[in-house]
Write a protein that holds these residues in place. Structure first.
Motif, PDB file in Angstrom:
ATOM      1  N   MET A 130      15.393  -2.722   9.500  1.00 29.39           N
ATOM      2  CA  MET A 130      15.876  -2.622   8.128  1.00 29.39           C
ATOM      3  C   MET A 130      15.242  -1.440   7.403  1.00 29.39           C
ATOM      4  SD  MET A 130      15.788  -5.401   5.005  1.00 29.39           S
ATOM      5  CE  MET A 130      14.015  -5.334   4.736  1.00 29.39           C
ATOM      6  N   TYR A 165      15.849  -0.872  -3.595  1.00 29.37           N
ATOM      7  CA  TYR A 165      15.295  -1.382  -2.339  1.00 29.37           C
ATOM      8  C   TYR A 165      13.810  -1.747  -2.420  1.00 29.37           C
ATOM      9  CZ  TYR A 165      19.620  -0.035  -0.066  1.00 29.37           C
ATOM     10  OH  TYR A 165      20.937   0.068   0.287  1.00 29.37           O
ATOM     11  N   HIS A 205      20.891  -4.623  -1.189  1.00 30.32           N
ATOM     12  CA  HIS A 205      21.896  -3.918  -0.403  1.00 30.32           C
ATOM     13  C   HIS A 205      23.285  -4.053  -1.018  1.00 30.32           C
ATOM     14  CE1 HIS A 205      24.528  -3.563   3.351  1.00 30.32           C
ATOM     15  NE2 HIS A 205      24.039  -2.362   3.147  1.00 30.32           N
ATOM     16  N   MET A 244      23.447  -1.260   7.866  1.00 26.52           N
ATOM     17  CA  MET A 244      22.460  -2.130   7.231  1.00 26.52           C
ATOM     18  C   MET A 244      23.010  -3.541   7.028  1.00 26.52           C
ATOM     19  SD  MET A 244      20.973   0.690   4.570  1.00 26.52           S
ATOM     20  CE  MET A 244      19.903  -0.374   3.621  1.00 26.52           C
ATOM     21  N   ASP A 255      22.741  -5.151  10.330  1.00 26.30           N
ATOM     22  CA  ASP A 255      21.331  -5.492  10.548  1.00 26.30           C
ATOM     23  C   ASP A 255      20.967  -6.799   9.853  1.00 26.30           C
ATOM     24  OD1 ASP A 255      18.400  -4.815  11.157  1.00 26.30           O
ATOM     25  OD2 ASP A 255      18.400  -4.944   8.971  1.00 26.30           O
ATOM     26  N   ARG A 256      21.418  -7.001   8.604  1.00 20.74           N
ATOM     27  CA  ARG A 256      21.149  -8.247   7.869  1.00 20.74           C
ATOM     28  C   ARG A 256      21.852  -9.430   8.535  1.00 20.74           C
ATOM     29  NH1 ARG A 256      17.048  -8.820   6.419  1.00 20.74           N
ATOM     30  NH2 ARG A 256      16.802  -7.247   8.021  1.00 20.74           N
ATOM     31  N   PHE A 270      16.415   2.038   8.641  1.00 20.48           N
ATOM     32  CA  PHE A 270      17.678   2.461   8.030  1.00 20.48           C
ATOM     33  C   PHE A 270      17.479   2.880   6.576  1.00 20.48           C
ATOM     34  CE2 PHE A 270      19.459  -0.753  11.192  1.00 20.48           C
ATOM     35  CZ  PHE A 270      19.755   0.220  12.132  1.00 20.48           C
ATOM     36  N   ILE A 271      16.621   2.170   5.852  1.00 22.61           N
ATOM     37  CA  ILE A 271      16.351   2.512   4.449  1.00 22.61           C
ATOM     38  C   ILE A 271      15.695   3.897   4.349  1.00 22.61           C
ATOM     39  CG2 ILE A 271      14.927   1.933   2.431  1.00 22.61           C
ATOM     40  CD1 ILE A 271      15.449  -1.011   3.031  1.00 22.61           C
ATOM     41  N   CYS A 301      18.860   1.180  17.318  1.00 24.78           N
ATOM     42  CA  CYS A 301      18.862   1.616  15.908  1.00 24.78           C
ATOM     43  C   CYS A 301      19.054   3.130  15.801  1.00 24.78           C
ATOM     44  CB  CYS A 301      17.559   1.201  15.221  1.00 24.78           C
ATOM     45  SG  CYS A 301      17.403  -0.573  14.967  1.00 24.78           S
TER      46      CYS A 301
END
Length: 311
Positions: free
Chosen positions: A59, A290, A244, A118, A121-122, A62-63, A141
């Motif tokens: 996570m 975020y 998100h 993302m 991913d969640r 990606f952020i 990833c």
């Protein structure tokens, strides 16, 4: 007159927001302030994720990529925006305009796909927690991020070729603060129907595919959360998604309004204001979105400050 109308355009003039010198000074200060906030916020977030081993998860990977992407395209935009507010001659070369559009197209398309990644991913973290670390490996990833950039580059190449092969012979004045599709289409003196169709199709494919990933992921996430018996557990699961979702609503709302419309509906003065949201406001707010509701980021920031003070 006919000879002048068919002169090949070698540069464009960006009108920006206003021709009022006093208002230009005020806007110059505002845009510089927004850019500095964006720069500090996103680079701090990316550095924090890089330095703190507890944030070395998919996570946050990606952020951090999203943060660096925001810095990149805001920097590209700020240079031309500040030029329209302080330079006496607000000209940008034809090739510079094409390059600016190309890189912005890559950045905005990639942001769409990163938001989709993302969401996936969640979905994996909440719906398949036991397999999460196995499936969302470092290699996978990185593949997702590289794939997002490759698709974005392909989209940018196609759109740039079709837009900048048009003839611009009536005027070279762009009523905008950067080289965007709507004002460029309005300037063209050639038939733009094919270019408009290509632009609409490419944009629709990007928006539809990424929104579909997001929608399906969150349907499964909501179903999984509702199955949790504890209300505390439900709130905790929802809290990992709210930031998100906030970024998605702002980004897709303004972006879709700008690019998924017929060219006859473009109103440049209003479109410039709308463009500010996905070009300046969202990159500035993303670090806050975020981190404000994220306990792990706050703790990592506190630890980093503690180390700085001790050293």
């Amino acid at each position: 007159m006919a000879e002048r109308n068919h002169t090949v355009v070698t540069e464009f003039v960006l009108l920006g927001f206003t021709q009022n010198p006093k208002l230009q000074v005020v806007l110059l200060v505002i845009f510089l302030f927004i850019y500095l906030l964006t720069l500090v916020g996103n680079l701090t977030l990316a550095t924090l994720i890089k330095m703190d081993s507890r944030l070395h998860t998919p996570m946050y990977f990606f952020i951090s990529n999203l943060a660096l992407l925001d810095v990149s395209y805001t920097t590209i935009l700020t240079s031309s925006t500040l030029m329209t507010l302080q330079a006496a001659r607000k000209a940008i070369l034809f090739t510079e305009c094409a390059l600016q559009f190309f890189f912005l197209c890559i950045a905005l398309t990639c942001e769409c796909y990163l938001l989709g990644v993302m969401a996936y991913d969640r979905f994996m973290a909440i719906c398949n927690p036991l397999l999460y670390t196995v499936i969302m490996s470092t290699r996978f990833c990185m593949t997702l991020v590289l794939g997002s950039y490759l698709v974005s580059c392909l989209n940018a190449v196609v759109q740039t070729i079709f837009i900048f092969r048009l003839s611009f012979c009536h005027s070279n004045v762009i009523n905008h603060f950067f080289c965007d599709v709507p004002p460029l289409l309005k300037l063209s003196c050639s038939d733009t129907r094919t270019t408009e169709l290509v632009h609409f199709t490419c944009t629709a494919v990007v928006v539809t595919s990424t929104l579909l990933i997001i929608l399906v992921s969150y349907i499964y996430i909501v179903v999984a959360i509702l199955k949790i018996n504890s209300s505390k557990g439900q709130r905790k699961a929802f809290s990992t998604c709210t930031s998100h979702l906030a970024a998605i609503f702002i980004f897709y709302g303004t972006g879709s309004f700008m690019y998924l419309r017929p060219s006859s509906k473009y109103l440049m003065d209003y479109d410039k204001i709308i463009s500010l949201f996905y070009t300046y406001v969202i990159p500035m707010l993303n670090p806050l979105i975020y981190s404000m509701r994220n306990k792990e980021v706050k703790e990592a920031f506190t630890r980093m400050l503690g180390r700085k003070m001790c050293s």
